[in-house]
Every structure is written in structure tokens, then in C-alpha cells.
Scaffold this active site. Structure first.
Site, PDB file in Angstrom:
ATOM      1  N   PHE A   1      -5.850   4.882   8.649  1.00  0.00           N
ATOM      2  CA  PHE A   1      -4.429   5.155   8.882  1.00  0.00           C
ATOM      3  C   PHE A   1      -3.588   3.893   8.730  1.00  0.00           C
ATOM      4  O   PHE A   1      -4.070   2.795   9.009  1.00  0.00           O
ATOM      5  CB  PHE A   1      -4.225   5.712  10.299  1.00  0.00           C
ATOM      6  CG  PHE A   1      -5.036   6.948  10.554  1.00  0.00           C
ATOM      7  CD1 PHE A   1      -4.569   8.202  10.166  1.00  0.00           C
ATOM      8  CD2 PHE A   1      -6.292   6.853  11.148  1.00  0.00           C
ATOM      9  CE1 PHE A   1      -5.338   9.334  10.369  1.00  0.00           C
ATOM     10  CE2 PHE A   1      -7.069   7.985  11.355  1.00  0.00           C
ATOM     11  CZ  PHE A   1      -6.590   9.226  10.965  1.00  0.00           C
ATOM     12  N   GLY A   2      -2.345   4.093   8.326  1.00  0.00           N
ATOM     13  CA  GLY A   2      -1.397   2.994   8.314  1.00  0.00           C
ATOM     14  C   GLY A   2      -0.814   2.819   9.713  1.00  0.00           C
ATOM     15  O   GLY A   2      -1.020   3.646  10.609  1.00  0.00           O
TER      16      GLY A   2
ATOM     17  N   ASP B   1      -4.974   3.498  -1.443  1.00  0.00           N
ATOM     18  CA  ASP B   1      -5.982   3.806  -0.425  1.00  0.00           C
ATOM     19  C   ASP B   1      -6.567   5.194  -0.668  1.00  0.00           C
ATOM     20  O   ASP B   1      -5.879   6.200  -0.504  1.00  0.00           O
ATOM     21  CB  ASP B   1      -5.342   3.756   0.962  1.00  0.00           C
ATOM     22  CG  ASP B   1      -5.069   2.328   1.389  1.00  0.00           C
ATOM     23  OD1 ASP B   1      -6.017   1.532   1.387  1.00  0.00           O
ATOM     24  OD2 ASP B   1      -3.908   2.013   1.712  1.00  0.00           O
TER      25      ASP B   1
ATOM     26  N   MET C   1     -10.976  -5.971   6.567  1.00  0.00           N
ATOM     27  CA  MET C   1     -10.164  -4.973   7.280  1.00  0.00           C
ATOM     28  C   MET C   1      -9.744  -5.554   8.624  1.00  0.00           C
ATOM     29  O   MET C   1     -10.593  -5.986   9.413  1.00  0.00           O
ATOM     30  CB  MET C   1     -10.957  -3.690   7.531  1.00  0.00           C
ATOM     31  CG  MET C   1     -11.197  -2.812   6.319  1.00  0.00           C
ATOM     32  SD  MET C   1      -9.759  -2.433   5.314  1.00  0.00           S
ATOM     33  CE  MET C   1      -8.704  -1.543   6.466  1.00  0.00           C
TER      34      MET C   1
ATOM     35  N   SER D   1       0.849  -1.198   0.000  1.00  0.00           N
ATOM     36  CA  SER D   1       0.000   0.000   0.000  1.00  0.00           C
ATOM     37  C   SER D   1       0.874   1.233   0.000  1.00  0.00           C
ATOM     38  O   SER D   1       1.662   1.446   0.933  1.00  0.00           O
ATOM     39  CB  SER D   1      -0.885   0.020   1.244  1.00  0.00           C
ATOM     40  OG  SER D   1      -1.376   1.337   1.433  1.00  0.00           O
TER      41      SER D   1
ATOM     42  N   HIS E   1      -1.470  -1.370  -4.085  1.00  0.00           N
ATOM     43  CA  HIS E   1      -2.715  -1.045  -3.379  1.00  0.00           C
ATOM     44  C   HIS E   1      -2.783   0.472  -3.159  1.00  0.00           C
ATOM     45  O   HIS E   1      -1.866   1.073  -2.606  1.00  0.00           O
ATOM     46  CB  HIS E   1      -2.722  -1.788  -2.042  1.00  0.00           C
ATOM     47  CG  HIS E   1      -3.967  -1.642  -1.232  1.00  0.00           C
ATOM     48  ND1 HIS E   1      -5.103  -2.412  -1.427  1.00  0.00           N
ATOM     49  CD2 HIS E   1      -4.266  -0.820  -0.189  1.00  0.00           C
ATOM     50  CE1 HIS E   1      -6.022  -2.080  -0.541  1.00  0.00           C
ATOM     51  NE2 HIS E   1      -5.559  -1.106   0.223  1.00  0.00           N
TER      52      HIS E   1
ATOM     53  N   MET F   1      -9.054   8.015   0.475  1.00  0.00           N
ATOM     54  CA  MET F   1      -9.775   8.469   1.670  1.00  0.00           C
ATOM     55  C   MET F   1     -10.248   9.905   1.469  1.00  0.00           C
ATOM     56  O   MET F   1      -9.511  10.729   0.921  1.00  0.00           O
ATOM     57  CB  MET F   1      -8.852   8.417   2.887  1.00  0.00           C
ATOM     58  CG  MET F   1      -8.203   7.065   3.111  1.00  0.00           C
ATOM     59  SD  MET F   1      -7.252   7.057   4.643  1.00  0.00           S
ATOM     60  CE  MET F   1      -6.435   5.460   4.530  1.00  0.00           C
TER      61      MET F   1
ATOM     62  N   MET G   1     -12.269   4.305   0.381  1.00  0.00           N
ATOM     63  CA  MET G   1     -12.795   4.633   1.719  1.00  0.00           C
ATOM     64  C   MET G   1     -13.397   6.019   1.639  1.00  0.00           C
ATOM     65  O   MET G   1     -12.882   6.992   2.213  1.00  0.00           O
ATOM     66  CB  MET G   1     -11.652   4.566   2.747  1.00  0.00           C
ATOM     67  CG  MET G   1     -11.217   3.152   3.068  1.00  0.00           C
ATOM     68  SD  MET G   1      -9.559   3.085   3.802  1.00  0.00           S
ATOM     69  CE  MET G   1      -8.575   3.142   2.311  1.00  0.00           C
TER      70      MET G   1
ATOM     71  N   ASP H   1      -6.225  -6.475   5.008  1.00  0.00           N
ATOM     72  CA  ASP H   1      -5.659  -5.118   4.982  1.00  0.00           C
ATOM     73  C   ASP H   1      -5.590  -4.545   6.392  1.00  0.00           C
ATOM     74  O   ASP H   1      -6.620  -4.328   7.023  1.00  0.00           O
ATOM     75  CB  ASP H   1      -6.546  -4.239   4.084  1.00  0.00           C
ATOM     76  CG  ASP H   1      -5.965  -2.856   3.842  1.00  0.00           C
ATOM     77  OD1 ASP H   1      -4.868  -2.558   4.335  1.00  0.00           O
ATOM     78  OD2 ASP H   1      -6.642  -2.076   3.134  1.00  0.00           O
ATOM     79  N   GLY H   2      -4.370  -4.282   6.846  1.00  0.00           N
ATOM     80  CA  GLY H   2      -4.174  -3.597   8.120  1.00  0.00           C
ATOM     81  C   GLY H   2      -3.316  -4.372   9.102  1.00  0.00           C
ATOM     82  O   GLY H   2      -3.669  -5.492   9.489  1.00  0.00           O
ATOM     83  N   GLY H   3      -2.186  -3.807   9.471  1.00  0.00           N
ATOM     84  CA  GLY H   3      -1.344  -4.407  10.508  1.00  0.00           C
ATOM     85  C   GLY H   3      -0.655  -5.696  10.094  1.00  0.00           C
ATOM     86  O   GLY H   3      -0.239  -6.475  10.947  1.00  0.00           O
TER      87      GLY H   3
ATOM     88  N   HIS I   1      -8.773   0.789  -3.197  1.00  0.00           N
ATOM     89  CA  HIS I   1      -9.614   0.602  -2.003  1.00  0.00           C
ATOM     90  C   HIS I   1     -10.281   1.942  -1.698  1.00  0.00           C
ATOM     91  O   HIS I   1      -9.620   2.880  -1.253  1.00  0.00           O
ATOM     92  CB  HIS I   1      -8.698   0.131  -0.855  1.00  0.00           C
ATOM     93  CG  HIS I   1      -9.362  -0.009   0.463  1.00  0.00           C
ATOM     94  ND1 HIS I   1      -8.644  -0.196   1.636  1.00  0.00           N
ATOM     95  CD2 HIS I   1     -10.668   0.002   0.840  1.00  0.00           C
ATOM     96  CE1 HIS I   1      -9.474  -0.293   2.660  1.00  0.00           C
ATOM     97  NE2 HIS I   1     -10.707  -0.161   2.209  1.00  0.00           N
TER      98      HIS I   1
HETATM   99  C1  DX5 Z   1      -5.897   1.568   6.163  1.00  0.00           C
HETATM  100  C2  DX5 Z   1      -5.585   1.230   4.733  1.00  0.00           C
HETATM  101  C3  DX5 Z   1      -4.470   0.284   4.594  1.00  0.00           C
HETATM  102  C4  DX5 Z   1      -3.146   0.785   5.097  1.00  0.00           C
HETATM  103  C5  DX5 Z   1      -2.487  -0.389   5.746  1.00  0.00           C
HETATM  104  O1  DX5 Z   1      -7.095   2.232   6.251  1.00  0.00           O
HETATM  105  O2  DX5 Z   1      -6.724   0.663   4.101  1.00  0.00           O
HETATM  106  O3  DX5 Z   1      -4.333  -0.170   3.249  1.00  0.00           O
HETATM  107  O4  DX5 Z   1      -2.292   1.294   4.119  1.00  0.00           O
HETATM  108  O5  DX5 Z   1      -1.359   0.060   6.411  1.00  0.00           O
HETATM  109  P1  DX5 Z   1      -0.560  -0.891   7.383  1.00  0.00           P
HETATM  110  O6  DX5 Z   1      -0.083  -2.056   6.567  1.00  0.00           O
HETATM  111  O7  DX5 Z   1       0.562  -0.015   7.855  1.00  0.00           O
HETATM  112  O8  DX5 Z   1      -1.471  -1.299   8.491  1.00  0.00           O
HETATM  113 ZN    ZN Z   2      -6.388  -0.330   2.042  1.00  0.00          ZN
END
Ligand code: DX5
Ligand code: ZN
Length: 218
Positions: A142-143, A34, A136, A7, A32, A36, A67, A174-176, A65
Site C-alpha cells: 500500500f501507499g 507497482d 523497502m 510511483s 515507478h 501487485m 510484488m 521505496d515507501g514513506g 517493481h
Molecule cells: C508499496 C509500493 C510503493 C508505494 C509507495 O508497496 O511498493 O512503491 O507506491 O508509496 P508511498 O510513497 O506513498 O509510501
Molecule cells: Zn514500489
């Protein structure tokens, strides 16, 4: 085949083409993006102009993606910008069936995504014709957030349903996602892995990509 989708949310945007080159060299499968809008999630990123630039930088499939509120109004723009996969939130779309059909008609793959608090039972009626289901594993926006483990149960269930009914969807997380949990997620039945900070947050982006890719390819 297992898919690694870095991402760019966590990338250095002052040198995006170099950053994308680094993940390509490491064996990334998709990019990917994102999107927002500061409304559906409490953060703002970028729109179709950047996706169009990414499309010129790379030949890899682009995984968008959304959002954002009212994603139906923007699907066409993102597909014209080069999106290969367009994924919308179940929580935001009023007529999911119609939206999935529209994405496909416009020539892209149709994905649906659910937040950590949304159960997979909300997707029962679309399982037979969506191309991808994104789970998710953080609250979007947020990353760098911590992986929520209830997503593993959802992945296992979706994998079972897929096998039982011969469904074709890709299961994406997706996430963490990091080197510490990607094997467990993969073993649960996940097919595609988004990773932001665990790739672009590292000093050596290519090495971080290789490391994740190797684990899921085992
Ligand atoms: C969060 C995004 C993710 C984000 C993941 O809302 O949809 O795609 O980039 O970031 P990490 O891998 O750092 O959790
Ligand atoms: Zn994403």
C-alpha cells in the site's frame, strides 16, 4: 545523479497521461510501476497492459517493481511492455542469480528488492552483478505508510560495500519517502527515490515533484 521515481500507485488513473505529464514537468527521472497480485502482497494493482500504456505516454525509463508470486513467469511480458528496470523480491525468487541473468538477457536492468524484515546479508552473493538494489522502507502492498528507519542502516551499509568493492548497483528506496526524510535518506547514500503519496497525493503534483527533486539535487 540522484533519481526521482514517482510511483503511479497513488495517481489518478482516470487521467493517467495527465498525471505522468505533471511529474515529467516537475523533473521526474523514472516512472515507478507497482505490480501487485493479491498473493505476495494483500493488494491488487495492474499488469503489463498498463505498463505498455505508460510506455506510450512517456519517454522516461519505466521502473517495474514486481510484488507478485512466481515473478519469473511474467518478466518477459513486462519487458515486452516497456519495462527498463525489473525488480523482483528476494523473498519470492528461488534462484535469484538465474532470474537476474534472465532479466539482463531480455534487455532490461535487473533489480532485487528486500522487505523491511529481510537482512541485506541475503544479497551478498549477487552484489557484484545486480543493477539495482531496492530497499523497502514499508511493508509492501500500500501507499501512504510510515517510513521504517531500519532501512537507513541498510542503505549506509550497501553504500559502504559499493565503495569498498567497486560495485555498480543503484541503491533505491521505496515507501514513506517525503520532504521530511528524503534529505536524510539521500545523505545515507541512496541514489534513487520512489515516492507515491508525497507526489500524487498532493494538490499540485508538479510542485511536489519539483520540491523533492530539488532536495535530492542539492
Ligand atoms: C508499496 C509500493 C510503493 C508505494 C509507495 O508497496 O511498493 O512503491 O507506491 O508509496 P508511498 O510513497 O506513498 O509510501
Ligand atoms: Zn514500489
Amino acid at each position: 545523479m540522484k533519481i526521482l521515481a514517482p510511483s503511479i500507485l497513488s495517481a489518478d488513473f482516470s487521467n493517467l497521461s495527465q498525471q505522468i505529464r505533471y511529474v515529467e514537468m516537475g523533473g521526474a527521472d523514472w516512472i515507478h510501476c507497482d505490480i501487485m497480485d493479491g498473493k505476495f502482497v494483500p493488494n491488487i494493482t495492474f499488469g503489463p497492459i498498463v505498463v505498455e500504456a505508460v510506455n506510450r505516454i512517456t519517454n522516461l525509463p519505466i521502473d517495474v517493481h514486481l510484488m507478485i508470486e512466481d515473478p519469473d513467469n511474467y518478466i518477459e511480458q513486462f519487458i515486452n511492455a516497456g519495462a527498463d528496470y525489473v525488480t523482483v523480491h528476494q523473498e519470492e525468487v528461488k534462484h535469484l542469480n538465474r532470474t537476474m541473468a534472465r532479466i539482463k538477457e531480455l534487455g532490461a536492468k535487473a533489480g532485487v528488492v528486500i522487505n523491511p524484515a529481510t537482512p541485506i546479508s541475503t544479497l551478498t552473493e549477487v552484489l557484484d552483478f545486480v543493477d539495482m538494489i531496492l530497499i523497502m522502507s514499508v511493508n509492501p502492498g500500500f501507499g501512504g505508510q510510515k517510513f521504517l528507519r531500519n532501512s537507513l542502516t541498510k542503505i549506509k551499509k550497501l553504500d559502504e560495500l559499493k565503495k569498498e568493492n567497486d560495485y555498480n548497483y543503484i541503491i533505491e528506496i521505496d515507501g514513506g519517502v517525503s520532504v521530511d526524510n528524503i534529505k536524510t535518506i539521500s545523505d545515507a547514500g541512496c541514489n534513487a527515490f520512489v515516492a507515491g503519496s508525497s507526489i500524487f497525493g498532493k494538490d499540485n503534483v508538479t510542485a511536489a515533484t519539483v520540491e523533492l527533486k530539488n532536495i535530492i539535487s542539492e
